[in-house]
Design a protein around this motif. Sequence first.
Motif, PDB file in Angstrom:
ATOM      1  N   MET A 375       4.968  -7.624   3.631  1.00 44.66           N
ATOM      2  CA  MET A 375       4.255  -8.684   2.934  1.00 44.66           C
ATOM      3  C   MET A 375       3.072  -9.247   3.710  1.00 44.66           C
ATOM      4  O   MET A 375       2.383 -10.140   3.213  1.00 44.66           O
ATOM      5  CB  MET A 375       5.226  -9.828   2.594  1.00 44.66           C
ATOM      6  N   LEU A 379      -0.402  -2.062   1.718  1.00 44.79           N
ATOM      7  CA  LEU A 379       0.589  -1.058   1.360  1.00 44.79           C
ATOM      8  C   LEU A 379       0.010   0.347   1.552  1.00 44.79           C
ATOM      9  O   LEU A 379      -1.150   0.597   1.191  1.00 44.79           O
ATOM     10  CB  LEU A 379       1.032  -1.238  -0.088  1.00 44.79           C
ATOM     11  N   VAL A 413      -0.078 -12.009  -2.423  1.00 45.79           N
ATOM     12  CA  VAL A 413       0.144 -10.571  -2.256  1.00 45.79           C
ATOM     13  C   VAL A 413      -0.267  -9.866  -3.538  1.00 45.79           C
ATOM     14  O   VAL A 413      -0.502 -10.497  -4.563  1.00 45.79           O
ATOM     15  CB  VAL A 413       1.621 -10.263  -1.917  1.00 45.79           C
ATOM     16  N   HIS A 417       2.954  -5.143  -4.079  1.00 46.57           N
ATOM     17  CA  HIS A 417       3.834  -5.648  -3.028  1.00 46.57           C
ATOM     18  C   HIS A 417       5.142  -6.153  -3.625  1.00 46.57           C
ATOM     19  O   HIS A 417       6.232  -5.863  -3.103  1.00 46.57           O
ATOM     20  CB  HIS A 417       3.148  -6.786  -2.269  1.00 46.57           C
TER      21      HIS A 417
END
Length: 608
Positions: A375, A379, A413, A417
């Motif tokens: 987080m 990614l 986010v 996520h």
Amino acid sequence: MTAGAPPPVPPPPVLVPPRHVPVVSTSDGRRRSQLDTARARLAVGAGAFGLMFLALAARVVDVSLLAEGQPRVPTTPQAVIAAEPRVERASIVDRNGVLLAASLPTAALYANPREIADPWEAARKLATALPDIDPALLAPRLEGDRQFVYIRRHLTPREQDAVNRLGIPGVHFQRAERRVYPQGHAAVHVLGGTDVDGHGIAGVERQFDARLRQGVGEPLRLSLDIRVQHVLREALGRAITRFEAIGGAAVVMDVNTGEVLAMVSLPDHDPAEIATAPAEARFNRITVGVYEPGSTFKLLSTGMALDLGTTRITGGYDASRPITYGRFTISDFRGKNRWLTVPEIFAYSSNIGTARMVLEVGVPRHRAFLEKLGMTRRLPIELPETALPLAPSARNWREINTLTIAYGHGISVTPLHVATATAAMVNGGVLHPPTLLARDPDDPPPLGERVIRADTSATLRRLMRLTVTHGSGKGADVPGYFVGGKTGTAQKVGSHGRYLRDARISSFTGIFPAHAPRYVVYLMIDEPKPQRDTHGFATGGWVAAPAAKEVIERIGPLLGLVPEPETDAIRSALAITLPGQAPPRPAAAPTGQRQAALPGSERRVAAQ
């Protein structure tokens, strides 16, 4: 001989008649010589033809009877004649082999101004074959000392034939390619696009540009299922239209592999027009947009507290009054104003209860847990367009940050996520990075990284199912699919750093079937407006949950999942109850009473 005998008489001579020698004239001799020469030449020619036929017969015998049957392929490129024009860029297909992107051979039209005698006449003629050409604009470009001027990048065969019939000196054709996307808008933010020269400039077209430009071998096979992609886009679009929202995002993911089966961001655009599409349409809300996740983050907070042992499923917290922290106040939206058990805190989406629960975990372990879930970093998905979450740094992460991040405020986010973390919370506790590449079903399952225990994951599945049957996610329930989920509603932060009163993000993160999860479905609607038939609400339960229901109803059969009756085994796997009000007990108040700075917040911090 006797003396006195007469001498013998010799025999008479034999008379031989003289041989008759014919007399040959000069002309007859010449004719005979010519005939002899002709006979000799015929004999030589017949012998040569005989040798040729013998050699041919021997070759036929060698090829048909003596060779090993292997095809003989010419080794020189000049000897290879292609059946179709060769394309330079490989195709892209979905997990089932459905074509998503391909290159078609076309012709480009260009001119050499040095070879054109009358530019204006050439321009007028070209306009008769290509009506969209303006002679007044083209003619000046055909003048001068240049040697190369593009007239049109891609011509159809009919247009090419029409131009060719004009016979204009100095006008030529060049081999070209055109990238086409048969599925239209469906997967534009995944596929991206190419420029006029066929170079990838966005999406997987850019990420795998070198591989695709080889033009040989197997097509690039993505994890997308275009059927699911179409369903997700239609459902999201309907929710955006109904609630007069400015946009939205949605994703469907395999919880056991991290494969993304569908990814949609709206508004979108035609992939062939990526260079001219507005910035809002090119913006990928799934991987680039960062938003406060709201109450969907309570799934992570509850899982962390249960896994670390700071609370139990039978425990509870006092949610009878707001939490005051300096000048900040944390309250519940339509709160119960009483002591709540852990299942009630989750099902009723209590900010107060969740904040107290996470406060017991402590700041260092809270931040470490979210870091483990990814987080605080980008990614690792196969797209060049990814965003870094907005979170307090380790040095600035204080107690007030833990209190608000517990229920999804003070951190931003991407939707991907949230979907990735949801999968890890329900699949047995293993985090798999999201991927857009299809896995071979025969390959061993990916290992991933364990983030919570398997028994904690099983408890979270029960809590998510409870939220859909008795809590804020009732609108997502689909008979026979045992949907579990968590709703979320968060106010948007404006450019001035304060929350906007009437701008919100409404979301839902769901799983199905909850007793043995296979897929995560996440939907987010950006700035939905309250409607009369929703009683003036535009929260996640009213906006995103019904859209998730539509998606699950339609994609379940496509993915081979059929509705099931509720068996004893399923009932046991999902068994959990909402207990009555438990006796209150003292709760530790937040220790920090200083004026803490909360990124992007106002005096009153309340999630709906």
